[in-house]
Design a protein around this motif. Structure first.
Motif, short mmCIF file in Angstrom:
data_model
loop_
_atom_site.label_atom_id
_atom_site.label_comp_id
_atom_site.label_asym_id
_atom_site.label_seq_id
_atom_site.Cartn_x
_atom_site.Cartn_y
_atom_site.Cartn_z
N GLY A 45 35.57 32.57 37.10
CA GLY A 45 35.39 34.00 37.29
C GLY A 45 35.98 34.45 38.62
O GLY A 45 36.69 35.46 38.69
N PHE A 46 35.71 33.69 39.70
CA PHE A 46 36.28 34.02 41.01
C PHE A 46 37.80 33.92 41.01
O PHE A 46 38.50 34.78 41.57
N VAL A 47 38.32 32.89 40.39
CA VAL A 47 39.77 32.72 40.31
C VAL A 47 40.40 33.88 39.54
O VAL A 47 41.43 34.44 39.95
N ALA A 48 39.77 34.28 38.45
CA ALA A 48 40.30 35.39 37.65
C ALA A 48 40.24 36.71 38.41
O ALA A 48 41.19 37.50 38.37
N VAL A 49 39.14 36.96 39.14
CA VAL A 49 39.04 38.18 39.94
C VAL A 49 40.13 38.19 41.01
O VAL A 49 40.80 39.21 41.22
N TRP A 50 40.32 37.08 41.67
CA TRP A 50 41.34 36.99 42.72
C TRP A 50 42.74 37.24 42.14
O TRP A 50 43.55 37.93 42.74
N THR A 51 42.99 36.68 40.97
CA THR A 51 44.29 36.88 40.32
C THR A 51 44.51 38.35 39.98
O THR A 51 45.58 38.90 40.25
N LEU A 52 43.51 39.00 39.41
CA LEU A 52 43.64 40.42 39.08
C LEU A 52 43.79 41.27 40.34
O LEU A 52 44.52 42.26 40.35
N TYR A 53 43.10 40.88 41.40
CA TYR A 53 43.22 41.59 42.67
C TYR A 53 44.65 41.50 43.20
O TYR A 53 45.23 42.49 43.65
N LEU A 54 45.23 40.31 43.16
CA LEU A 54 46.60 40.12 43.63
C LEU A 54 47.61 40.89 42.78
O LEU A 54 48.67 41.29 43.27
N LEU A 55 47.29 41.13 41.53
CA LEU A 55 48.16 41.87 40.63
C LEU A 55 47.88 43.38 40.67
O LEU A 55 48.45 44.14 39.88
N ASP A 56 47.00 43.81 41.56
CA ASP A 56 46.60 45.22 41.71
C ASP A 56 46.05 45.82 40.42
O ASP A 56 46.25 46.98 40.12
N ASN A 57 45.33 45.01 39.68
CA ASN A 57 44.70 45.49 38.46
C ASN A 57 43.40 46.19 38.82
O ASN A 57 42.56 45.62 39.51
N PRO A 58 43.17 47.43 38.37
CA PRO A 58 41.95 48.16 38.73
C PRO A 58 40.71 47.69 37.96
O PRO A 58 39.59 48.10 38.28
N TYR A 59 40.86 46.84 36.97
CA TYR A 59 39.73 46.42 36.13
C TYR A 59 39.26 45.00 36.50
O TYR A 59 39.23 44.10 35.67
N LEU A 60 38.85 44.84 37.74
CA LEU A 60 38.43 43.52 38.22
C LEU A 60 37.19 43.01 37.49
O LEU A 60 36.99 41.80 37.37
N TRP A 61 36.34 43.92 37.03
CA TRP A 61 35.10 43.52 36.38
C TRP A 61 35.33 42.73 35.10
O TRP A 61 34.45 41.99 34.64
#
Length: 147
Positions: A45-61
């Motif tokens: 879950g943390f790895v996936a959140v970090w990946t979405l954050y790096l991709l500037d995805n607004p749907y981190l949840w």
């Protein structure tokens, strides 16, 4: 005896009754299995959140939700198979799932690693006793039986 208990018992390798004496049996611990599944889901879950954050995805949840669904879905699907993979130690061998037979005379090293028990032979083969309730007594018991 329930069907699930019968199938679990049938999955444990058992040497012939006239063969070497059985010294110990180890089955995967259900609590340990679910606890490590939870840890794996949190890490993914943390790895996936970090990946979405790096991709500037607004749907981190969505990341931790997807990780928990994927990891716990996998665990639920494989639970009966994993929890049936027991090991039997006789006076001369360690008998594992899927027909694994490890002569005690060929064991070079036994150690605990991330909650599992790793058995390394002199030939370099590695075997894993997964999800023991407490790996240290298993390691001590195998080391005590080594020639």
């Amino acid at each position: 005896m329930s069907d699930s208990r019968k199938s679990r018992k049938a999955a444990i390798p058992d040497p012939a009754s006239d063969g070497p004496r059985v010294l110990a049996r180890w089955m995967p611990d259900r609590r340990s299995f679910w606890q490590r599944t939870f840890y794996m889901a949190v890490i993914f879950g943390f790895v996936a959140v970090w990946t979405l954050y790096l991709l500037d995805n607004p749907y981190l949840w969505t990341a931790p939700l997807a990780a928990f669904i994927a990891v716990f879905g996998r665990a639920a699907y494989l639970k009966s198979e994993i929890l049936a993979q027991g090991w039997v130690m006789t006076e001369t061998t360690l008998n594992g799932p899927q027909g694994r037979i490890v002569p005690l005379a060929s064991v070079a090293e036994v150690k605990s690693f991330l909650g599992d028990v790793v058995i390394v032979t002199r030939a370099g083969e590695k075997h894993l006793i997964k999800y023991p309730a407490d790996p240290e007594p298993v390691v001590r018991r195998i080391k005590a039986a080594l020639p």
